[in-house]
Design a protein around this motif. Structure first.
Motif, PDB file in Angstrom:
ATOM      1  N   TRP A 245       0.846  -1.183   0.000  1.00 50.43           N
ATOM      2  CA  TRP A 245       0.000   0.000   0.000  1.00 50.43           C
ATOM      3  C   TRP A 245       0.890   1.244   0.000  1.00 50.43           C
ATOM      4  CZ3 TRP A 245      -1.457  -4.494   2.231  1.00 50.43           C
ATOM      5  CH2 TRP A 245      -2.798  -4.905   2.159  1.00 50.43           C
ATOM      6  N   ARG A 249      -1.256   7.045  -0.135  1.00 47.55           N
ATOM      7  CA  ARG A 249      -2.678   6.696  -0.123  1.00 47.55           C
ATOM      8  C   ARG A 249      -3.180   6.538   1.303  1.00 47.55           C
ATOM      9  NH1 ARG A 249      -5.563   1.022  -1.413  1.00 47.55           N
ATOM     10  NH2 ARG A 249      -7.711   1.788  -1.307  1.00 47.55           N
ATOM     11  N   LEU A 250      -2.384   5.905   2.157  1.00 41.99           N
ATOM     12  CA  LEU A 250      -2.790   5.687   3.539  1.00 41.99           C
ATOM     13  C   LEU A 250      -2.874   7.008   4.299  1.00 41.99           C
ATOM     14  CD1 LEU A 250      -0.605   2.547   4.120  1.00 41.99           C
ATOM     15  CD2 LEU A 250      -3.104   2.592   4.122  1.00 41.99           C
ATOM     16  N   ALA A 253      -6.107   8.659   3.331  1.00 40.24           N
ATOM     17  CA  ALA A 253      -7.307   7.969   3.814  1.00 40.24           C
ATOM     18  C   ALA A 253      -7.401   7.964   5.333  1.00 40.24           C
ATOM     19  CB  ALA A 253      -7.325   6.537   3.288  1.00 40.24           C
ATOM     20  N   ARG A 255      -7.394   5.616   7.318  1.00 33.10           N
ATOM     21  CA  ARG A 255      -7.692   4.239   7.706  1.00 33.10           C
ATOM     22  C   ARG A 255      -8.214   3.491   6.494  1.00 33.10           C
ATOM     23  NH1 ARG A 255     -11.868   0.857   9.419  1.00 33.10           N
ATOM     24  NH2 ARG A 255     -11.405  -0.457  11.263  1.00 33.10           N
ATOM     25  N   LEU A 256      -7.667   2.288   6.275  1.00 35.04           N
ATOM     26  CA  LEU A 256      -8.135   1.436   5.195  1.00 35.04           C
ATOM     27  C   LEU A 256      -8.350   0.027   5.735  1.00 35.04           C
ATOM     28  CD1 LEU A 256      -5.819   2.419   2.169  1.00 35.04           C
ATOM     29  CD2 LEU A 256      -8.259   2.930   2.426  1.00 35.04           C
ATOM     30  N   SER A 257      -9.409  -0.607   5.260  1.00 32.34           N
ATOM     31  CA  SER A 257      -9.678  -2.002   5.596  1.00 32.34           C
ATOM     32  C   SER A 257      -9.783  -2.772   4.292  1.00 32.34           C
ATOM     33  CB  SER A 257     -10.971  -2.122   6.410  1.00 32.34           C
ATOM     34  OG  SER A 257     -11.231  -3.478   6.735  1.00 32.34           O
ATOM     35  N   GLU A 258      -8.733  -3.511   3.972  1.00 34.30           N
ATOM     36  CA  GLU A 258      -8.650  -4.226   2.703  1.00 34.30           C
ATOM     37  C   GLU A 258      -7.853  -5.502   2.875  1.00 34.30           C
ATOM     38  OE1 GLU A 258      -8.610  -0.474  -0.478  1.00 34.30           O
ATOM     39  OE2 GLU A 258      -6.727  -1.478   0.027  1.00 34.30           O
ATOM     40  N   VAL A 262      -6.474  -4.210   8.585  1.00 37.64           N
ATOM     41  CA  VAL A 262      -6.845  -2.819   8.832  1.00 37.64           C
ATOM     42  C   VAL A 262      -5.555  -2.035   9.027  1.00 37.64           C
ATOM     43  CG1 VAL A 262      -8.057  -1.207  10.345  1.00 37.64           C
ATOM     44  CG2 VAL A 262      -9.028  -3.482   9.905  1.00 37.64           C
ATOM     45  N   GLY A 319      -5.628   1.392  -5.010  1.00 37.19           N
ATOM     46  CA  GLY A 319      -6.989   1.874  -4.928  1.00 37.19           C
ATOM     47  C   GLY A 319      -7.574   2.279  -6.262  1.00 37.19           C
TER      48      GLY A 319
END
Length: 320
Positions: A245, A249-250, A253, A255-258, A262, A319
């Protein structure tokens, strides 16, 4: 990269050709006939000889509450093992030593940091039938530190934890959950934690010998393929397994859950590879990676070129 950035580490020395026969005198105990390296042109001398960058053995610690010499956003590698007092290993020490052989309770660990790849990983030093201790070989593969074990003098790739040359070729170290964060983030969460004390070596701890490195256009001593998707080679990425990642991008955002994890970004960690002092670098933020149950997940925050070099078929989580 300007030679002045690496003068004290002798990184401006001419890289040695990637012919292992040239290294047999230096490494008489290493069995070069056993290796998983397919392309020896990936391996180069970084300048310092074997143990020219000295690993730390049996580090000393002080209570976090008693440490007053670290900057609030100064980067540390955090290890929080169940039932043990959390430990912080400041990058101001690791940037000069790269490996710390430690023991947390009954578990022997190696805390490792490769400045050229920004790869910071913690490994269990045990493999079946052996407990290993590690030193810095002075060799690089795709700009990543090659470690060696003192027991067999096999070579190990720091970014992957795999033995790549010698008797133990193919053996794999177990990586432990650990992460980089700012010193203030560690001590607020762990007021009863421990922090590694300054080693007894003649080093200008706190100074960054790689000033401006993570703003360079190309990595040092790297001739491999560059990352896809327009990602800059020295952009940081969060690697979980074979996925990466981009930190940009992080950061956007939060927080990302993918892909079953998390990932949370928070401000408060200075880049150790930016300004002349490790506590004065720009704020790149800190990352925590957990699974669906909130348990910490093994990950690395490394430069994009290194991810692409060691995981050429890896998945880029852009993303898009």
């Amino acid at each position: 990269m300007r030679c002045r950035l690496f003068a004290l580490l002798l990184f401006c020395a001419t890289a040695v050709s990637a012919d292992p026969n040239l290294w047999r005198d230096e490494w008489p105990k290493t069995d070069f006939s056993v290796t998983s390296i397919g392309d020896w042109s990936e391996v180069r001398s970084g300048g310092p000889p074997k143990d020219g960058i000295p690993a730390i053995d049996k580090p000393e610690f002080v209570p976090a509450s008693a440490e007053t010499g670290l900057g609030l956003t100064e980067a540390v590698i955090t290890v929080e093992l169940p039932g043990k007092r959390p430990r912080a290993y400041p990058l101001r020490y690791l940037i000069w030593h790269e490996i710390v052989n430690d023991r947390i309770g009954n578990r022997p660990v190696a805390v490792t940091y490769c400045p050229l790849c920004n790869s910071g990983l913690v490994f269990d030093r045990r493999i079946p039938g052996r407990v290993l201790s590690f030193g810095v070989s002075g060799k690089l593969r795709n700009s990543d530190m090659i470690m060696y074990d003192r027991e067999t003098e096999s070579w190990w790739q720091q970014a992957t934890g795999e033995a790549i040359v010698g008797q133990l070729t193919g053996a794999q170290l177990t990586a432990l959950p650990a992460w980089m964060e700012g010193w203030d983030q560690f001590r607020k969460r762990n007021p009863d934690g421990l922090v590694m004390a300054e080693p007894n070596f003649a080093r200008d701890y706190g100074r960054n010998p790689y000033r401006g490195y993570d703003s360079a256009r190309r990595p040092f001593l790297y001739d491999g393929a560059l990352p896809p998707h327009g990602i800059q080679p020295l952009e940081r990425v969060v690697r979980v397994g074979e996925r990466a990642w981009p930190l940009t991008r992080l950061r956007a955002a939060g927080r990302l859950s993918e892909a079953g994890v998390v990932i949370v970004w928070s401000a408060g960690q200075a880049s150790a590879l930016d300004a002349g002092r490790v506590d004065k670098g720009r704020d790149i933020g800190s990352i925590r990676v957990t699974d669906g149950a909130g348990r910490d997940v093994v990950h690395d925050v490394m430069f994009a070129f290194a991810f692409h070099a060691f995981w050429p078929d890896g998945i880029w989580m852009t993303g898009r």
